[in-house]
Design an enzyme around this catalytic site. Structure first.
Site, PDB file in Angstrom:
ATOM      1  N   SER A   1       4.506   2.186   8.104  1.00  0.00           N
ATOM      2  CA  SER A   1       4.185   1.118   7.162  1.00  0.00           C
ATOM      3  C   SER A   1       5.387   0.777   6.304  1.00  0.00           C
ATOM      4  O   SER A   1       6.039   1.658   5.750  1.00  0.00           O
ATOM      5  CB  SER A   1       3.027   1.540   6.258  1.00  0.00           C
ATOM      6  OG  SER A   1       1.825   1.460   6.950  1.00  0.00           O
TER       7      SER A   1
ATOM      8  N   ASP B   1       0.043  -7.522   1.500  1.00  0.00           N
ATOM      9  CA  ASP B   1       0.517  -6.140   1.596  1.00  0.00           C
ATOM     10  C   ASP B   1       2.039  -6.036   1.527  1.00  0.00           C
ATOM     11  O   ASP B   1       2.664  -5.319   2.305  1.00  0.00           O
ATOM     12  CB  ASP B   1      -0.015  -5.477   2.888  1.00  0.00           C
ATOM     13  CG  ASP B   1       0.061  -3.949   2.793  1.00  0.00           C
ATOM     14  OD1 ASP B   1       0.349  -3.429   1.696  1.00  0.00           O
ATOM     15  OD2 ASP B   1      -0.148  -3.295   3.837  1.00  0.00           O
TER      16      ASP B   1
ATOM     17  N   HIS C   1       0.812  -1.221   0.000  1.00  0.00           N
ATOM     18  CA  HIS C   1       0.000   0.000   0.000  1.00  0.00           C
ATOM     19  C   HIS C   1       0.849   1.277   0.000  1.00  0.00           C
ATOM     20  O   HIS C   1       0.377   2.339  -0.355  1.00  0.00           O
ATOM     21  CB  HIS C   1      -1.018  -0.013   1.160  1.00  0.00           C
ATOM     22  CG  HIS C   1      -0.466   0.313   2.510  1.00  0.00           C
ATOM     23  ND1 HIS C   1      -0.155  -0.638   3.446  1.00  0.00           N
ATOM     24  CD2 HIS C   1      -0.185   1.505   3.087  1.00  0.00           C
ATOM     25  CE1 HIS C   1       0.304  -0.042   4.545  1.00  0.00           C
ATOM     26  NE2 HIS C   1       0.288   1.254   4.354  1.00  0.00           N
TER      27      HIS C   1
END
Lengths: 303, 208
Positions: free
Chosen positions: B154, B79, B50
């Protein structure tokens, strides 16, 4: 220069893993509500201490042990005032948690543990942030002391333990006792309550039958009392047929002590009226007309 | 007697420095930044899918050198994404097998929360579990930690007390619980994807 394997952080990390493994052997899943299950702590071989608010039903209570076995349990006792409940299983085989030798201290490293799912023990790291009390709880109870930490109260952690860095029990975590957050019931208090629940099925709270308000004690009367005590409880009412009436307490007396301990405010009185004292003839210390007097009152159980 | 807190602080500093060397900043000029880790010294970077979903990721190293990145492989279901930059002799991350993780183990997250560079947060392994996914795998193993995470973490590493990567920080769920994809899931994805793309590791590591 530290090496990859021998740095002190790795040693600390290993110590925390050991603490979780040791304490986690006494942590069980308590499935007694509609939402996700909560946690419980082995108090004895066949007794589990948990948070009262997570035991929403009296029937069909299941306990999931650390070894994965699933056993039925029955309620042995409840104390909504301190949000503690004791559950009994027939199989035994639990490994009782070991309370820490020393009470929690501010700044101490603490681990909150829970076992809300069959996926295994869960943990959160923090420090003891504050120690407070006494505080009145939402259910007419009174918590003499409580611990606050900055550990994260994950869903299903209520009823689980707060442990120190060596895995010894510091207290029981609950988010159901006070609105606005989780707190920890100190282990000595929790164990005392558990003992009472195991024996009587409830926590015995005493009843005197007085109405009172805190007042300042003048210096001359403190002298007569023989100790420095700035406040006491002025009796503004004595109920008919009450232990206080039977013992001879009178409106206008200032209550200053109970069972050899000073009483300076209403919370202190409530805290002292719990447990063994109930049903016992107990010495009540008052100031009457400025002079100390000792009166024996047989404390009755509050219904 | 040793000064325990000073010794701890020094050890922490060394571990963090080691981890930061292999951490990169990913950005595309307008979206927020994400993190990534140097997987191989020849410019293989691993991050969250992402983070690069909007394309055009530029990669900045610790010394602020910047490289355009080419997307080699991605898997939205777990992901994860692999990028390649044209650089050599980069310091690769140490990687530990997440199978050996235990609840209570000390972990650090390093990333760029809210765009702030190279921020370290500490906590412990809270537990393990599986997350349902939409795709052929149906579910993926996850590591739960109580390390405080924010957007910008992230794609960054979750490391153990020795500084070895045990997972890639992926998302934050209710109750502040951080989720990381375990290193063995990452390794399996990377090895398979690199082989498919003709980027399999040479028999002899030329930059070791």
């Amino acid at each position: 220069m530290t090496t990859y394997d021998e740095n002190i952080l790795v040693a600390l990390s290993n110590a925390m893993v050991d603490a979780v493994a040791k304490a986690g052997a006494s942590v069980v899943t308590v499935d007694a509500r509609r939402r996700i299950p909560a946690s419980g702590i082995a108090y004895d071989k066949n007794l589990v201490l948990t948070a009262e608010h997570v035991v929403e039903r009296d029937d069909d209570i299941r306990i999931l042990l650390p070894d994965g076995s699933d056993v039925p349990a029955a309620v042995a006792g409840r104390d909504p005032g301190s949000d503690l409940a004791l559950l009994r299983i027939n199989t035994g085989g639990l490994i009782p948690a070991e309370p820490a030798a020393q009470e929690a201290r501010i700044g101490q490293i603490a681990l909150a543990l829970g076992r809300p799912t069959p996926e295994g023990i869960q943990a959160s790291l923090g420090v003891v942030s504050a120690i407070g009390g006494p505080v009145r709880t939402g259910h007419g109870g009174l918590l003499e002391r409580y611990i606050r930490t900055d550990t994260i109260p994950y869903p299903g952690f209520s009823g689980g333990p707060l442990v120190d860095a060596s895995g010894h029990l510091l207290g029981v975590n609950t988010s159901g006792l006070m609105r606005g957050g989780a707190l920890t019931i100190p282990a000595p208090l929790a164990w005392q309550t558990a003992a009472s629940l195991a024996q009587h099925g409830s926590v015995r709270r005493g009843f005197l039958g007085i109405r009172s308000q805190p007042v300042a004690i003048p210096a001359a009367q403190q002298k007569a009392l023989g100790r420095e005590q700035a406040t006491g409880l002025l009796l503004v009412g004595v109920e008919d047929d009450s232990p206080a009436m039977a013992g001879g307490l009178m409106v206008g007396d200032i209550l200053v002590g109970l069972a050899g301990q000073p009483v300076t405010d209403p919370d202190e009185l409530l805290a002292r009226l719990v447990g063994q004292i109930v049903g016992q003839p107990t010495l009540v210390e008052v100031l009457r007309g400025g002079q100390p007097a000792r009166i024996t009152v047989k404390i009755r159980e509050r219904k | 007697m040793i000064d325990l807190t000073a010794t701890l602080a020094k050890a922490l500093e060394e571990v963090v420095q080691r981890v930061q060397r292999s951490l990169v900043v990913l950005h595309n000029g307008h979206q927020g930044v994400g993190a990534g880790i140097i997987w191989r010294s020849d410019g293989v970077i691993v991050t969250n899918q992402h983070v690069v979903a909007h394309g055009g990721a530029r990669t900045a190293l610790l010394d602020r050198r910047e490289y355009p990145a080419r997307l080699v492989a991605e898997d939205p279901e777990v992901d994860l994404a692999i990028l390649k930059i044209d650089a050599n002799r980069l310091p690769p991350s140490l990687v530990a097998d997440a199978h050996s993780l235990r609840v209570g183990q000390l972990v650090l997250a390093v990333g760029h929360p809210w765009g702030q560079r190279n921020v370290v947060t500490a906590g412990l392994i809270s537990g393990f579990g599986t997350a349902q996914t939409r795709g052929p795998r149906h579910s993926v193993e996850v590591i739960r930690s109580d390390v405080s995470l924010a957007p910008g973490n992230s794609g960054g590493p979750l490391v153990n007390a020795a500084g070895a990567v045990v997972g890639i920080n992926t998302m934050i769920v209710g109750g502040d619980q951080g989720i990381a994809i375990p290193s063995h899931v990452v390794s399996a994805f990377v090895e398979e994807a690199l082989r498919r793309n003709g980027l399999a590791r040479p028999a002899l590591e030329a930059y070791a």
